[in-house]
Structures are given as structure tokens and as C-alpha cells.
Design a protein around this motif. Structure first.
Motif, PDB file in Angstrom:
ATOM      1  N   HIS A  76       0.712  -1.178  -0.157  1.00 49.17           N
ATOM      2  CA  HIS A  76       0.022  -0.097  -0.128  1.00 49.17           C
ATOM      3  C   HIS A  76       0.695   1.304   0.018  1.00 49.17           C
ATOM      4  CE1 HIS A  76       0.670  -0.653   4.578  1.00 49.17           C
ATOM      5  NE2 HIS A  76       0.588   0.769   4.444  1.00 49.17           N
ATOM      6  N   GLU A  77       2.266   1.139   0.366  1.00 53.98           N
ATOM      7  CA  GLU A  77       3.119   2.195   0.147  1.00 53.98           C
ATOM      8  C   GLU A  77       3.744   2.307  -1.106  1.00 53.98           C
ATOM      9  OE1 GLU A  77       5.396   1.442   3.586  1.00 53.98           O
ATOM     10  OE2 GLU A  77       3.832   2.107   4.817  1.00 53.98           O
ATOM     11  N   LEU A  78       3.608   1.551  -1.925  1.00 57.22           N
ATOM     12  CA  LEU A  78       4.333   1.705  -3.147  1.00 57.22           C
ATOM     13  C   LEU A  78       3.616   1.925  -4.517  1.00 57.22           C
ATOM     14  CD1 LEU A  78       5.685  -1.816  -3.236  1.00 57.22           C
ATOM     15  CD2 LEU A  78       6.830  -0.114  -2.108  1.00 57.22           C
ATOM     16  N   ALA A  79       4.119   3.181  -5.015  1.00 59.96           N
ATOM     17  CA  ALA A  79       3.467   3.724  -6.361  1.00 59.96           C
ATOM     18  C   ALA A  79       3.727   2.767  -7.303  1.00 59.96           C
ATOM     19  CB  ALA A  79       4.219   5.111  -6.455  1.00 59.96           C
ATOM     20  N   ARG A  80       4.605   1.984  -7.554  1.00 64.26           N
ATOM     21  CA  ARG A  80       4.813   1.028  -8.607  1.00 64.26           C
ATOM     22  C   ARG A  80       5.025  -0.193  -8.466  1.00 64.26           C
ATOM     23  NH1 ARG A  80       9.600   3.305 -12.159  1.00 64.26           N
ATOM     24  NH2 ARG A  80       8.934   1.883 -13.480  1.00 64.26           N
ATOM     25  N   LEU A 100       2.213 -11.993  -0.032  1.00 63.78           N
ATOM     26  CA  LEU A 100       1.862 -10.531   0.152  1.00 63.78           C
ATOM     27  C   LEU A 100       0.697 -10.647   1.324  1.00 63.78           C
ATOM     28  CD1 LEU A 100       1.540  -9.143  -3.434  1.00 63.78           C
ATOM     29  CD2 LEU A 100       3.505  -9.494  -1.943  1.00 63.78           C
ATOM     30  N   VAL A 101       0.928  -9.450   2.350  1.00 66.92           N
ATOM     31  CA  VAL A 101       0.099  -9.420   3.422  1.00 66.92           C
ATOM     32  C   VAL A 101      -0.512  -7.942   3.651  1.00 66.92           C
ATOM     33  CG1 VAL A 101      -0.451  -9.850   6.068  1.00 66.92           C
ATOM     34  CG2 VAL A 101       1.163 -11.399   4.717  1.00 66.92           C
ATOM     35  N   GLY A 102      -1.635  -7.701   3.761  1.00 67.95           N
ATOM     36  CA  GLY A 102      -2.075  -6.293   4.089  1.00 67.95           C
ATOM     37  C   GLY A 102      -3.310  -6.038   4.287  1.00 67.95           C
ATOM     38  N   GLN A 103      -3.753  -4.604   4.667  1.00 64.86           N
ATOM     39  CA  GLN A 103      -5.142  -4.307   4.566  1.00 64.86           C
ATOM     40  C   GLN A 103      -5.608  -3.354   3.615  1.00 64.86           C
ATOM     41  OE1 GLN A 103      -3.687  -2.301   8.195  1.00 64.86           O
ATOM     42  NE2 GLN A 103      -5.107  -0.515   7.645  1.00 64.86           N
ATOM     43  N   ASP A 104      -6.687  -3.379   3.242  1.00 63.56           N
ATOM     44  CA  ASP A 104      -7.538  -2.267   2.328  1.00 63.56           C
ATOM     45  C   ASP A 104      -7.793  -0.979   3.176  1.00 63.56           C
ATOM     46  OD1 ASP A 104      -9.420  -1.040   0.734  1.00 63.56           O
ATOM     47  OD2 ASP A 104      -9.191  -2.618  -0.544  1.00 63.56           O
ATOM     48  N   TRP A 105      -7.163  -0.102   2.825  1.00 57.04           N
ATOM     49  CA  TRP A 105      -7.592   1.077   3.590  1.00 57.04           C
ATOM     50  C   TRP A 105      -8.856   1.709   3.786  1.00 57.04           C
ATOM     51  CZ3 TRP A 105      -4.177   3.702   7.325  1.00 57.04           C
ATOM     52  CH2 TRP A 105      -3.050   2.907   7.576  1.00 57.04           C
ATOM     53  N   ASP A 106      -9.620   1.364   2.533  1.00 56.51           N
ATOM     54  CA  ASP A 106     -10.719   1.681   2.457  1.00 56.51           C
ATOM     55  C   ASP A 106     -12.086   0.658   3.143  1.00 56.51           C
ATOM     56  OD1 ASP A 106     -11.453   4.145   1.164  1.00 56.51           O
ATOM     57  OD2 ASP A 106     -11.274   3.449  -0.968  1.00 56.51           O
ATOM     58  N   ALA A 155     -11.089   9.654   3.479  1.00 52.96           N
ATOM     59  CA  ALA A 155     -10.199  10.716   3.513  1.00 52.96           C
ATOM     60  C   ALA A 155      -8.742  10.239   3.970  1.00 52.96           C
ATOM     61  CB  ALA A 155     -10.530  11.748   4.309  1.00 52.96           C
ATOM     62  N   ARG A 156      -8.650   9.222   5.062  1.00 46.81           N
ATOM     63  CA  ARG A 156      -7.613   8.906   5.371  1.00 46.81           C
ATOM     64  C   ARG A 156      -6.966   7.801   4.420  1.00 46.81           C
ATOM     65  NH1 ARG A 156      -3.358   7.221   5.883  1.00 46.81           N
ATOM     66  NH2 ARG A 156      -2.294   6.586   7.509  1.00 46.81           N
ATOM     67  N   ALA A 157      -7.832   7.166   3.735  1.00 50.26           N
ATOM     68  CA  ALA A 157      -7.195   6.144   2.734  1.00 50.26           C
ATOM     69  C   ALA A 157      -6.502   7.198   1.645  1.00 50.26           C
ATOM     70  CB  ALA A 157      -8.272   5.245   2.034  1.00 50.26           C
ATOM     71  N   ASP A 158      -7.053   8.051   1.259  1.00 50.83           N
ATOM     72  CA  ASP A 158      -6.401   9.021   0.223  1.00 50.83           C
ATOM     73  C   ASP A 158      -5.120   9.363   0.616  1.00 50.83           C
ATOM     74  OD1 ASP A 158      -8.601   8.341  -1.191  1.00 50.83           O
ATOM     75  OD2 ASP A 158      -9.630  10.187  -0.914  1.00 50.83           O
ATOM     76  N   LEU A 159      -4.796   9.354   1.871  1.00 47.08           N
ATOM     77  CA  LEU A 159      -3.447   9.988   2.074  1.00 47.08           C
ATOM     78  C   LEU A 159      -2.557   8.852   2.145  1.00 47.08           C
ATOM     79  CD1 LEU A 159      -4.294  11.729   5.740  1.00 47.08           C
ATOM     80  CD2 LEU A 159      -3.908  12.701   3.294  1.00 47.08           C
ATOM     81  N   THR A 160      -2.921   7.617   1.673  1.00 45.76           N
ATOM     82  CA  THR A 160      -1.800   6.539   1.581  1.00 45.76           C
ATOM     83  C   THR A 160      -1.629   6.446   0.019  1.00 45.76           C
ATOM     84  OG1 THR A 160      -3.039   5.505   3.459  1.00 45.76           O
ATOM     85  CG2 THR A 160      -1.465   4.042   1.831  1.00 45.76           C
ATOM     86  N   THR A 161      -0.448   6.039  -0.538  1.00 44.11           N
ATOM     87  CA  THR A 161       0.048   5.963  -1.721  1.00 44.11           C
ATOM     88  C   THR A 161      -0.727   5.193  -2.725  1.00 44.11           C
ATOM     89  OG1 THR A 161       2.324   6.357  -0.949  1.00 44.11           O
ATOM     90  CG2 THR A 161       2.029   5.268  -3.336  1.00 44.11           C
ATOM     91  N   PRO A 194      -3.902   2.917  -1.507  1.00 44.86           N
ATOM     92  CA  PRO A 194      -4.699   2.487  -0.310  1.00 44.86           C
ATOM     93  C   PRO A 194      -5.328   1.137  -0.790  1.00 44.86           C
ATOM     94  CG  PRO A 194      -5.782   4.264  -1.420  1.00 44.86           C
ATOM     95  CD  PRO A 194      -4.363   4.263  -1.892  1.00 44.86           C
ATOM     96  N   ARG A 195      -5.818   1.041  -1.689  1.00 44.89           N
ATOM     97  CA  ARG A 195      -6.491  -0.283  -2.222  1.00 44.89           C
ATOM     98  C   ARG A 195      -5.558  -1.382  -2.925  1.00 44.89           C
ATOM     99  NH1 ARG A 195      -9.105   4.098  -2.234  1.00 44.89           N
ATOM    100  NH2 ARG A 195      -8.125   4.887  -4.115  1.00 44.89           N
ATOM    101  N   ALA A 196      -4.349  -1.566  -2.488  1.00 41.84           N
ATOM    102  CA  ALA A 196      -3.429  -2.257  -2.995  1.00 41.84           C
ATOM    103  C   ALA A 196      -3.885  -3.929  -2.600  1.00 41.84           C
ATOM    104  CB  ALA A 196      -2.093  -2.031  -2.744  1.00 41.84           C
ATOM    105  N   ALA A 197      -4.422  -4.007  -1.435  1.00 42.66           N
ATOM    106  CA  ALA A 197      -4.530  -5.357  -0.948  1.00 42.66           C
ATOM    107  C   ALA A 197      -5.590  -6.108  -1.990  1.00 42.66           C
ATOM    108  CB  ALA A 197      -5.056  -5.299   0.365  1.00 42.66           C
TER     109      ALA A 197
END
Length: 262
Positions: A122-126, A146-152, A170-176, A178-181
Motif C-alpha cells: 500500500h506504500e508502493l507507487a509502482r 503478500l499481506v496487507g489491509q485495504d485502507w478503504d 479521506a484517510r485512505a486517500d493519504l496513502t500511496t 490504499p486499495r493495493a490489497a
């Protein structure tokens, strides 16, 4: 959590950055109900036996590396934050930690049997670049997890569902990313990994231990200008009151994806 540049590119420490606070948050997350079981699931999906090599990308303070090493796995922890690695080395000095980001791993081609990344994508742009690097270092037939949460995907009971949705998004949109998972399976398919599978393990929390996370959601939304200071404070007060009355409810799904390198 830190932004994409923090977790993919090594850089000089900055005294004002809250590394100690992040380590405290990670330590607290490691102690939550179900956290140890989730880590154990990721190890099982790796399928790494004693003597095999695994890289833990974004290893943070090093707990997973130490746990894998305790089972005889030759685990390497990689993280771009030198201060994180200093904490990891202090806690588990026998483990192997190296400073690097997800896009350029300090490993030879086809040199590891397993690749693990927990709360990283969720922190990776690419993400495609990180997965290409994963394929490079994995041996044919090696496993990626891969392990992670969906910020939405925070499920929170509150007296104002509309405001709660605004806070979460709004908090999700602060993450690079947020919906990577929710994209794990398709990302793995696009990177030509074989037979990707996804499991979801949902933690249900009703105690005050999750108040810092809820406060962080509201503060993030307020800092982004999505809600007013009064709205954020009122929402936080409502969640604190719920915790004191044993009426807090948060459900947090964690996505675990696994696949095989071609």
C-alpha cells in the motif's frame, strides 16, 4: 504509515520523523489478537523449509525475520529505514538485515526460495516494479506471499455512518496505494506468477486497544481538510465513549495472497 518514498528508497535519517512512534505502532499491531496467527499463515504459505532462503521485504523491526530464522529458515530482512534496522539488529543480533528498498533488492538473481512483504504494497507507487524484482530474486517454483489491509475497508460502528465513511475514505486517500490489497491477485497475474490465491482474515476488535488507530483515522481526515476540527473531535469522543462503555466495534479485514514464481 510512511509514504512510498520512505519504504522503497534508503535515505539519511531525519531527526523529526517519528520512527520511534512507528516502531511502537508496529509492536502494538504485532500483539493484537490474531496477529501471531496471521504471521504463521504467511510462513505456511511460503512453504520454506529449514535451510531454505527467504527475503522479508519491508521487515521493519525484524520480528518476522527472527521467527523464520528460529525455524531454521535462512531469512534476510530488507528495509530502507536504517533506524528500523538498528532496532532489528539490537533485538535479534544474529539475524541478517540489509538496507534497501522494494525496487532494488540486494540479492542475486534466483537466490531465494521465498519472498514475503507484510504491510508494504500500500506504500508502493509502482507495485509492478516491486513484483518484477521479486521474480528476479526468486528461484523457479519459489513462493511469494503478500499481506496487507485495504485502507478503504474499515468497518466501524458509530452514531454517524456518513461522517465515518468520510473519515475512512479521506484517510485512505493519504496513502500511496490504499486499495493495493484488493489488487493482489491481479497484480500477481500481471507479473506472471502462477496460481495466485487470496485469503481474508478479519479481526474483530471491541476493546480500547484500537483507539489509537481510530484517532489516527480522524486526525488524518482532519489534516486533509475532509472534516472540521469539531467533527473530528466529536467523532473521537464518541469512539472513546464507546470504548469506555464496552460498545466499540471495529472489523478489519487482512488480505493474504500467495503465488508461485514461474
Amino acid at each position: 504509515m510512511t509514504r512510498e518514498t520512505d519504504r522503497t528508497t534508503p535515505r539519511a535519517p531525519r531527526p523529526h520523523e517519528p520512527t520511534d512512534g512507528l516502531i511502537a505502532l508496529l509492536d502494538a499491531a504485532d500483539q493484537l489478537p490474531g496477529a501471531a496467527e496471521l504471521r504463521a499463515l504467511s510462513y505456511d504459505l511460503l512453504g520454506a523449509a529449514a535451510g531454505q532462503a527467504v527475503v522479508d521485504v519491508g521487515c521493519g523491526a525484524g520480528r518476522a525475520v527472527a521467527e523464520l530464522a528460529a525455524h531454521g529458515v535462512r531469512a534476510v530482512g530488507v528495509d530502507p529505514d536504517g533506524r528500523m534496522l538498528a532496532v532489528a539488529r539490537a533485538r535479534w543480533p544474529e539475524a541478517d538485515y540489509r538496507r534497501a528498498g522494494a525496487y532494488e533488492l540486494p540479492l542475486r538473481d534466483a537466490s531465494v526460495d521465498g519472498y514475503r512483504a507484510d504491510k508494504v504494497f500500500h506504500e508502493l507507487a509502482r507495485p509492478e516494479r516491486a513484483l518484477a524484482e521479486a521474480r528476479r530474486v526468486l528461484r523457479p517454483g519459489g513462493r511469494i506471499v503478500l499481506v496487507g489491509q485495504d485502507w478503504d475497508a474499515f468497518v466501524i460502528d458509530s452514531d454517524d455512518p456518513g461522517l465515518t465513511r468520510t473519515l475512512v475514505h479521506a484517510r485512505a486517500d493519504l496513502t500511496t496505494a490504499p486499495r493495493a490489497a484488493r489488487r493482489y491477485r491481479n497484480l500477481l497475474l500481471d507479473a506472471h506468477f502462477a496460481e495466485p490465491v487470496v485469503e481474508v482474515r478479519t479481526g474483530v476488535f471491541t476493546g480500547p486497544e484500537m483507539l489509537p488507530l481510530l484517532v489516527g483515522l480522524a486526525e488524518g481526515a482532519c489534516s486533509a481538510g475532509a472534516v472540521t476540527r469539531a467533527e473530528a473531535d466529536g467523532w473521537i469522543a464518541g469512539q472513546r465513549a464507546r470504548a469506555e462503555a464496552d460498545r466499540l466495534f471495529l472489523a478489519l479485514p487482512m488480505f493474504v495472497a500467495a503465488a508461485t514464481a514461474p
